[in-house]
Design a protein around this motif. Sequence first.
Motif, PDB file in Angstrom:
ATOM      1  N   GLN A  14       0.805  -1.220   0.000  1.00 41.85           N
ATOM      2  CA  GLN A  14       0.000   0.000   0.000  1.00 41.85           C
ATOM      3  C   GLN A  14       0.839   1.272   0.000  1.00 41.85           C
ATOM      4  N   THR A  15       2.133   1.152   0.229  1.00 45.31           N
ATOM      5  CA  THR A  15       2.998   2.332   0.197  1.00 45.31           C
ATOM      6  C   THR A  15       3.194   2.779  -1.253  1.00 45.31           C
ATOM      7  N   LEU A  16       3.679   3.983  -1.438  1.00 45.11           N
ATOM      8  CA  LEU A  16       3.937   4.500  -2.782  1.00 45.11           C
ATOM      9  C   LEU A  16       4.951   3.619  -3.520  1.00 45.11           C
ATOM     10  N   ILE A  17       6.015   3.256  -2.838  1.00 44.32           N
ATOM     11  CA  ILE A  17       7.025   2.378  -3.443  1.00 44.32           C
ATOM     12  C   ILE A  17       6.428   0.997  -3.723  1.00 44.32           C
ATOM     13  N   GLY A  18       5.582   0.505  -2.830  1.00 39.76           N
ATOM     14  CA  GLY A  18       4.913  -0.777  -3.049  1.00 39.76           C
ATOM     15  C   GLY A  18       4.019  -0.746  -4.275  1.00 39.76           C
ATOM     16  N   GLN A  19       3.344   0.376  -4.486  1.00 35.19           N
ATOM     17  CA  GLN A  19       2.501   0.521  -5.671  1.00 35.19           C
ATOM     18  C   GLN A  19       3.343   0.577  -6.951  1.00 35.19           C
ATOM     19  N   VAL A  20       4.509   1.216  -6.873  1.00 37.05           N
ATOM     20  CA  VAL A  20       5.427   1.230  -8.021  1.00 37.05           C
ATOM     21  C   VAL A  20       5.887  -0.189  -8.327  1.00 37.05           C
ATOM     22  N   ALA A  21       6.278  -0.924  -7.288  1.00 39.68           N
ATOM     23  CA  ALA A  21       6.717  -2.310  -7.480  1.00 39.68           C
ATOM     24  C   ALA A  21       5.595  -3.145  -8.093  1.00 39.68           C
ATOM     25  N   SER A  22       4.358  -2.933  -7.640  1.00 40.06           N
ATOM     26  CA  SER A  22       3.216  -3.662  -8.193  1.00 40.06           C
ATOM     27  C   SER A  22       2.977  -3.299  -9.658  1.00 40.06           C
ATOM     28  N   THR A  23       3.188  -2.045 -10.002  1.00 39.73           N
ATOM     29  CA  THR A  23       3.021  -1.611 -11.391  1.00 39.73           C
ATOM     30  C   THR A  23       4.043  -2.290 -12.285  1.00 39.73           C
ATOM     31  N   ILE A  24       5.283  -2.326 -11.846  1.00 38.21           N
ATOM     32  CA  ILE A  24       6.341  -2.983 -12.625  1.00 38.21           C
ATOM     33  C   ILE A  24       6.059  -4.478 -12.736  1.00 38.21           C
ATOM     34  N   SER A  25       5.717  -5.106 -11.637  1.00 37.63           N
ATOM     35  CA  SER A  25       5.414  -6.533 -11.634  1.00 37.63           C
ATOM     36  C   SER A  25       4.214  -6.848 -12.527  1.00 37.63           C
ATOM     37  N   SER A  26       3.178  -6.021 -12.454  1.00 34.24           N
ATOM     38  CA  SER A  26       1.989  -6.228 -13.276  1.00 34.24           C
ATOM     39  C   SER A  26       2.297  -6.103 -14.759  1.00 34.24           C
ATOM     40  N   THR A  27       3.193  -5.183 -15.092  1.00 34.17           N
ATOM     41  CA  THR A  27       3.594  -5.038 -16.489  1.00 34.17           C
ATOM     42  C   THR A  27       4.283  -6.312 -16.968  1.00 34.17           C
ATOM     43  N   GLU A  28       5.153  -6.863 -16.149  1.00 32.94           N
ATOM     44  CA  GLU A  28       5.841  -8.112 -16.498  1.00 32.94           C
ATOM     45  C   GLU A  28       4.848  -9.264 -16.630  1.00 32.94           C
ATOM     46  N   VAL A  29       3.892  -9.347 -15.723  1.00 32.19           N
ATOM     47  CA  VAL A  29       2.889 -10.407 -15.756  1.00 32.19           C
ATOM     48  C   VAL A  29       2.023 -10.276 -17.009  1.00 32.19           C
ATOM     49  N   TYR A  30       1.687  -9.054 -17.362  1.00 31.86           N
ATOM     50  CA  TYR A  30       0.855  -8.815 -18.546  1.00 31.86           C
ATOM     51  C   TYR A  30       1.583  -9.239 -19.822  1.00 31.86           C
ATOM     52  N   ASN A  31       2.840  -8.778 -19.955  1.00 31.98           N
ATOM     53  CA  ASN A  31       3.630  -9.111 -21.149  1.00 31.98           C
ATOM     54  C   ASN A  31       5.094  -8.833 -20.851  1.00 31.98           C
ATOM     55  N   VAL A  35       8.882  -5.220 -20.457  1.00 30.01           N
ATOM     56  CA  VAL A  35       9.783  -4.896 -19.345  1.00 30.01           C
ATOM     57  C   VAL A  35      10.857  -3.873 -19.739  1.00 30.01           C
ATOM     58  N   PRO A  36      11.518  -3.986 -20.897  1.00 33.16           N
ATOM     59  CA  PRO A  36      12.523  -2.958 -21.238  1.00 33.16           C
ATOM     60  C   PRO A  36      11.937  -1.543 -21.295  1.00 33.16           C
ATOM     61  N   LYS A  37      10.734  -1.398 -21.852  1.00 32.89           N
ATOM     62  CA  LYS A  37      10.097  -0.075 -21.893  1.00 32.89           C
ATOM     63  C   LYS A  37       9.724   0.394 -20.491  1.00 32.89           C
ATOM     64  N   CYS A  38       9.300  -0.540 -19.667  1.00 31.31           N
ATOM     65  CA  CYS A  38       8.964  -0.211 -18.284  1.00 31.31           C
ATOM     66  C   CYS A  38      10.225   0.241 -17.541  1.00 31.31           C
ATOM     67  N   PHE A  39      11.331  -0.458 -17.788  1.00 27.88           N
ATOM     68  CA  PHE A  39      12.598  -0.067 -17.173  1.00 27.88           C
ATOM     69  C   PHE A  39      12.975   1.355 -17.593  1.00 27.88           C
ATOM     70  N   ASP A  40      12.825   1.658 -18.881  1.00 28.41           N
ATOM     71  CA  ASP A  40      13.133   3.003 -19.372  1.00 28.41           C
ATOM     72  C   ASP A  40      12.289   4.051 -18.651  1.00 28.41           C
ATOM     73  N   ALA A  41      11.003   3.777 -18.493  1.00 31.91           N
ATOM     74  CA  ALA A  41      10.120   4.716 -17.794  1.00 31.91           C
ATOM     75  C   ALA A  41      10.553   4.874 -16.336  1.00 31.91           C
ATOM     76  N   PHE A  42      10.927   3.779 -15.716  1.00 30.80           N
ATOM     77  CA  PHE A  42      11.384   3.809 -14.326  1.00 30.80           C
ATOM     78  C   PHE A  42      12.679   4.613 -14.217  1.00 30.80           C
ATOM     79  N   TYR A  43      13.591   4.370 -15.139  1.00 30.76           N
ATOM     80  CA  TYR A  43      14.897   5.022 -15.105  1.00 30.76           C
ATOM     81  C   TYR A  43      14.793   6.538 -15.315  1.00 30.76           C
TER      82      TYR A  43
END
Length: 186
Positions: A14-31, A35-43
Amino acid sequence: TVTPKSYEPNDLFQTLIGQVASTISSTEVYNVKLVPKCFDAFYTAKGPQDILDSPFGKYKLLIDKELQKALDLFETKAEKHSDTYLYDLKSKYRIHSPLSTILGLKYPNRTILVMNSTKSPVSVSARRGDQKIAVNTLLENAIKGFEGANAGGHTPAAGAGFPKKYLKTFKQRICEASKIPTGNTN
């Protein structure tokens, strides 16, 4: 504020960082190819909110909905034997790992095995929070002799994959190892 001494394990999501981690994980689970595009957005993000507001947020919403559906079905669809729960998940998304983590936090004194057998290979994620049973060893023993299979991980969290033709034998071995009868005892 969540501090090491004050948090409940579920609070971390439920923390902000936890929600970020869930967003990244959900992106990986979806497809996983996203992940490389998600990494770019994160970076390139200036802060956590940038990730939550990114186009990847839609994957989190979609996967959260799929996880909730699976959680709702768990109570009626999981095979419950003593302290072992076997759940043969039916999902087009690879949510078995995050689902087993959520269920492992909810049931830390149970052995949780979430299987996705919608296609071959079958994917399995196992959790046991109290570490009473080493789920890595449980999975490694359950796939012995399966051609094209693998398993590994740690005492409280592990995974396995094997051809679908071995599913019945896998479940029987898990039940035998847990000293429980095979079949659904709901």
